[in-house]
Motif scaffolding. Structure first.
Motif, PDB file in Angstrom:
ATOM      1  N   SER A  18       7.604   4.920   9.421  1.00 10.30           N
ATOM      2  CA  SER A  18       7.650   5.954   8.381  1.00 10.30           C
ATOM      3  C   SER A  18       7.721   5.389   6.966  1.00 10.30           C
ATOM      4  O   SER A  18       7.269   6.036   6.021  1.00 10.30           O
ATOM      5  CB  SER A  18       8.844   6.881   8.627  1.00 10.30           C
ATOM      6  OG  SER A  18      10.057   6.133   8.621  1.00 10.30           O
ATOM      7  N   GLN A  19       8.256   4.181   6.794  1.00 14.08           N
ATOM      8  CA  GLN A  19       8.410   3.612   5.457  1.00 14.08           C
ATOM      9  C   GLN A  19       7.484   2.427   5.197  1.00 14.08           C
ATOM     10  O   GLN A  19       7.681   1.691   4.242  1.00 14.08           O
ATOM     11  CB  GLN A  19       9.871   3.182   5.248  1.00 14.08           C
ATOM     12  CG  GLN A  19      10.859   4.339   5.335  1.00 14.08           C
ATOM     13  CD  GLN A  19      12.298   3.879   5.143  1.00 14.08           C
ATOM     14  OE1 GLN A  19      12.565   2.695   5.061  1.00 14.08           O
ATOM     15  NE2 GLN A  19      13.208   4.835   5.067  1.00 14.08           N
ATOM     16  N   CYS A  20       6.492   2.242   6.048  1.00 11.04           N
ATOM     17  CA  CYS A  20       5.577   1.107   5.906  1.00 11.04           C
ATOM     18  C   CYS A  20       4.185   1.613   5.543  1.00 11.04           C
ATOM     19  O   CYS A  20       3.685   2.573   6.145  1.00 11.04           O
ATOM     20  CB  CYS A  20       5.528   0.287   7.197  1.00 11.04           C
ATOM     21  SG  CYS A  20       4.469  -1.169   7.088  1.00 11.04           S
ATOM     22  N   LYS A  21       3.549   0.971   4.570  1.00 13.36           N
ATOM     23  CA  LYS A  21       2.210   1.351   4.146  1.00 13.36           C
ATOM     24  C   LYS A  21       1.180   0.274   4.468  1.00 13.36           C
ATOM     25  O   LYS A  21       0.066   0.301   3.950  1.00 13.36           O
ATOM     26  CB  LYS A  21       2.199   1.645   2.643  1.00 13.36           C
ATOM     27  CG  LYS A  21       3.072   2.834   2.248  1.00 13.36           C
ATOM     28  CD  LYS A  21       2.977   3.123   0.767  1.00 13.36           C
ATOM     29  CE  LYS A  21       3.837   4.335   0.380  1.00 13.36           C
ATOM     30  NZ  LYS A  21       3.747   4.624  -1.068  1.00 13.36           N
ATOM     31  N   THR A  22       1.536  -0.655   5.340  1.00 15.11           N
ATOM     32  CA  THR A  22       0.622  -1.745   5.687  1.00 15.11           C
ATOM     33  C   THR A  22      -0.562  -1.200   6.479  1.00 15.11           C
ATOM     34  O   THR A  22      -0.397  -0.416   7.411  1.00 15.11           O
ATOM     35  CB  THR A  22       1.348  -2.811   6.527  1.00 15.11           C
ATOM     36  OG1 THR A  22       2.463  -3.305   5.785  1.00 15.11           O
ATOM     37  CG2 THR A  22       0.419  -3.957   6.869  1.00 15.11           C
ATOM     38  N   LEU A  23      -1.774  -1.622   6.084  1.00 17.14           N
ATOM     39  CA  LEU A  23      -2.974  -1.242   6.812  1.00 17.14           C
ATOM     40  C   LEU A  23      -3.160  -2.197   7.982  1.00 17.14           C
ATOM     41  O   LEU A  23      -3.103  -3.418   7.816  1.00 17.14           O
ATOM     42  CB  LEU A  23      -4.199  -1.283   5.896  1.00 17.14           C
ATOM     43  CG  LEU A  23      -4.214  -0.259   4.754  1.00 17.14           C
ATOM     44  CD1 LEU A  23      -5.441  -0.446   3.889  1.00 17.14           C
ATOM     45  CD2 LEU A  23      -4.155   1.165   5.293  1.00 17.14           C
ATOM     46  N   ILE A  24      -3.383  -1.653   9.154  1.00 21.24           N
ATOM     47  CA  ILE A  24      -3.547  -2.471  10.355  1.00 21.24           C
ATOM     48  C   ILE A  24      -4.968  -2.324  10.886  1.00 21.24           C
ATOM     49  O   ILE A  24      -5.745  -1.500  10.394  1.00 21.24           O
ATOM     50  CB  ILE A  24      -2.523  -2.091  11.443  1.00 21.24           C
ATOM     51  CG1 ILE A  24      -2.633  -0.604  11.792  1.00 21.24           C
ATOM     52  CG2 ILE A  24      -1.123  -2.422  10.994  1.00 21.24           C
ATOM     53  CD1 ILE A  24      -1.702  -0.174  12.923  1.00 21.24           C
ATOM     54  N   ASP A  25      -5.291  -3.128  11.883  1.00 16.74           N
ATOM     55  CA  ASP A  25      -6.636  -3.170  12.460  1.00 16.74           C
ATOM     56  C   ASP A  25      -7.677  -3.596  11.435  1.00 16.74           C
ATOM     57  O   ASP A  25      -8.794  -3.070  11.387  1.00 16.74           O
ATOM     58  CB  ASP A  25      -7.025  -1.814  13.071  1.00 16.74           C
ATOM     59  CG  ASP A  25      -6.175  -1.465  14.281  1.00 16.74           C
ATOM     60  OD1 ASP A  25      -5.697  -2.404  14.949  1.00 16.74           O
ATOM     61  OD2 ASP A  25      -5.976  -0.271  14.558  1.00 16.74           O
ATOM     62  N   THR A  26      -7.293  -4.561  10.583  1.00 19.59           N
ATOM     63  CA  THR A  26      -8.233  -5.167   9.646  1.00 19.59           C
ATOM     64  C   THR A  26      -8.378  -6.645  10.009  1.00 19.59           C
ATOM     65  O   THR A  26      -7.729  -7.151  10.915  1.00 19.59           O
ATOM     66  CB  THR A  26      -7.740  -5.018   8.198  1.00 19.59           C
ATOM     67  OG1 THR A  26      -6.548  -5.804   8.026  1.00 19.59           O
ATOM     68  CG2 THR A  26      -7.431  -3.573   7.868  1.00 19.59           C
ATOM     69  N   LEU A  27      -9.217  -7.343   9.265  1.00 19.67           N
ATOM     70  CA  LEU A  27      -9.431  -8.765   9.542  1.00 19.67           C
ATOM     71  C   LEU A  27      -8.198  -9.604   9.232  1.00 19.67           C
ATOM     72  O   LEU A  27      -8.023 -10.692   9.781  1.00 19.67           O
ATOM     73  CB  LEU A  27     -10.621  -9.280   8.724  1.00 19.67           C
ATOM     74  CG  LEU A  27     -11.993  -8.720   9.134  1.00 19.67           C
ATOM     75  CD1 LEU A  27     -13.065  -9.210   8.192  1.00 19.67           C
ATOM     76  CD2 LEU A  27     -12.323  -9.117  10.563  1.00 19.67           C
ATOM     77  N   ILE A  28      -7.317  -9.129   8.354  1.00 21.93           N
ATOM     78  CA  ILE A  28      -6.144  -9.920   7.967  1.00 21.93           C
ATOM     79  C   ILE A  28      -4.848  -9.366   8.535  1.00 21.93           C
ATOM     80  O   ILE A  28      -3.804 -10.004   8.430  1.00 21.93           O
ATOM     81  CB  ILE A  28      -6.025 -10.010   6.425  1.00 21.93           C
ATOM     82  CG1 ILE A  28      -5.890  -8.616   5.813  1.00 21.93           C
ATOM     83  CG2 ILE A  28      -7.214 -10.733   5.841  1.00 21.93           C
ATOM     84  CD1 ILE A  28      -5.643  -8.647   4.311  1.00 21.93           C
ATOM     85  N   SER A  29      -4.873  -8.208   9.144  1.00 19.49           N
ATOM     86  CA  SER A  29      -3.648  -7.616   9.688  1.00 19.49           C
ATOM     87  C   SER A  29      -3.984  -6.854  10.968  1.00 19.49           C
ATOM     88  O   SER A  29      -4.617  -5.790  10.917  1.00 19.49           O
ATOM     89  CB  SER A  29      -2.994  -6.673   8.673  1.00 19.49           C
ATOM     90  OG  SER A  29      -1.820  -6.091   9.213  1.00 19.49           O
ATOM     91  N   VAL A  30      -3.563  -7.412  12.097  1.00 22.37           N
ATOM     92  CA  VAL A  30      -3.845  -6.756  13.380  1.00 22.37           C
ATOM     93  C   VAL A  30      -2.792  -5.687  13.662  1.00 22.37           C
ATOM     94  O   VAL A  30      -1.696  -5.712  13.100  1.00 22.37           O
ATOM     95  CB  VAL A  30      -3.862  -7.788  14.533  1.00 22.37           C
ATOM     96  CG1 VAL A  30      -4.947  -8.805  14.313  1.00 22.37           C
ATOM     97  CG2 VAL A  30      -2.504  -8.465  14.662  1.00 22.37           C
ATOM     98  N   GLY A  31      -3.117  -4.770  14.538  1.00 23.37           N
ATOM     99  CA  GLY A  31      -2.172  -3.744  14.955  1.00 23.37           C
ATOM    100  C   GLY A  31      -1.657  -4.030  16.358  1.00 23.37           C
ATOM    101  O   GLY A  31      -2.392  -4.514  17.206  1.00 23.37           O
TER     102      GLY A  31
END
Length: 305
Positions: free
Chosen positions: A101-114
């Protein structure tokens, strides 16, 4: 006449052997100075002419379109390499946000996996992938019906503590009458058997060892070994004894990492019928052959008394 049985090629060639159905027809080599008749002529894949074995290569018949076949083959390989095999690459436009709820990190990208959580059926960034980091136990799983959750950790802990207290009272009632010599002898035999099967730190001197039965309460914690026989140093505090007992039964112990009381392990003394405080000494509250049980989430000693 040129031979009509070419050796099998070891790699792709610029010519193709004609079909065997041509046996009854054959053909004349189209090289200007040859004109030999061949029952199995070859077709040049660059100029599409028909040639005998001696003139089947581009260099052999001085092909006017030499290199066309190789260029087409390279283009086909490049098209196969560039075609996507598993869908488009992830970008900022196709990414999703961490479910915390308090995280705005984008996931499923080349630099950040989900990372998917199998308990609540949501996806999180690497920082919040652990259930404790996204408060998984208080989240209703996606697809689950609201209001149909099982008993909470606190409910399980209270129920387990009640059963253990009853067990302790039964043990106390069993030893209240003055024991007969045969009863004392049987207890001595049981203690000797415990000493033979017990495990522990070999550095603890024999005269300082206290031998105990140790169990892990199944409804509040998970252990690879449900129970065992161990010895400890009687001068240790209950807190240190707990750490060693958790290692012996392979129970997850997060007492030294902080966190809430619902994750803390506690020691219940069956014969005494109570939870032991971390600061108490083993020799003051335990006796040889006693039984202790590891519980999780039962609350502090004062609240559970």
């Amino acid at each position: 006449m040129a031979s009509s049985t070419p050796p099998p090629p070891s790699e792709p060639q610029s010519f193709t052997a004609m079909d065997k159905e041509m046996l009854d027809i054959g053909g004349t080599c189209q090289y200007l100075t040859c004109d030999s008749y061949d029952f199995l002529p070859f077709r040049c894949e660059s100029c599409h002419g028909r040639f005998c074995q001696d003139h089947r290569t581009e260099a052999g018949h001085k092909c006017a379109h030499a290199g066309d076949w190789a260029a087409k083959r390279l283009q086909q390989q490049a098209n196969r390499t560039s075609s996507p095999s598993s869908g488009p690459k992830p970008t900022v436009l196709t990414a999703t946000q961490c479910s915390h709820s308090q995280c705005k990190t984008l996931i499923d990208t080349l630099i950040s996996v989900g990372v998917a959580c199998s308990t609540c059926n949501r996806k999180y960034c690497l920082k919040h992938r652990i259930p404790e980091d996204h408060d998984c136990k208080n989240i209703i799983p996606i697809g689950a019906r609201q209001g149909v959750r099982g008993p909470s950790q606190a409910d399980k802990a209270r129920s387990a503590l009640g059963r253990l207290k009853l067990w302790g009272k039964e043990k106390q009632a069993a030893v209240l009458p003055k024991p007969k010599p045969s009863t004392a002898a049987s207890r001595a035999v049981a203690l000797n058997q415990l000493k033979r099967t017990a495990k522990g730190d070999e550095k603890v001197p024999l005269e300082k060892r206290i031998y105990l039965h140790v169990e892990a309460e199944a409804n509040t914690t998970t252990s690879k070994l449900p129970k065992g026989a161990f010895w400890y140093n009687k001068a240790w505090s209950v807190g240190r004894l707990l750490d060693d007992a958790a290692r012996g039964l392979q129970v997850q112990n997060v007492n030294n990492r902080g966190g809430g009381e619902e994750e803390r392990l506690r020691v219940f003394h069956v014969e005494g019928g109570r939870l032991l405080d971390f600061g108490e000494k083993a020799e003051d509250v335990l006796a040889q052959g006693n039984t202790i049980v590891l519980l999780r989430g039962v609350g502090p000693v004062s609240a559970a008394a």
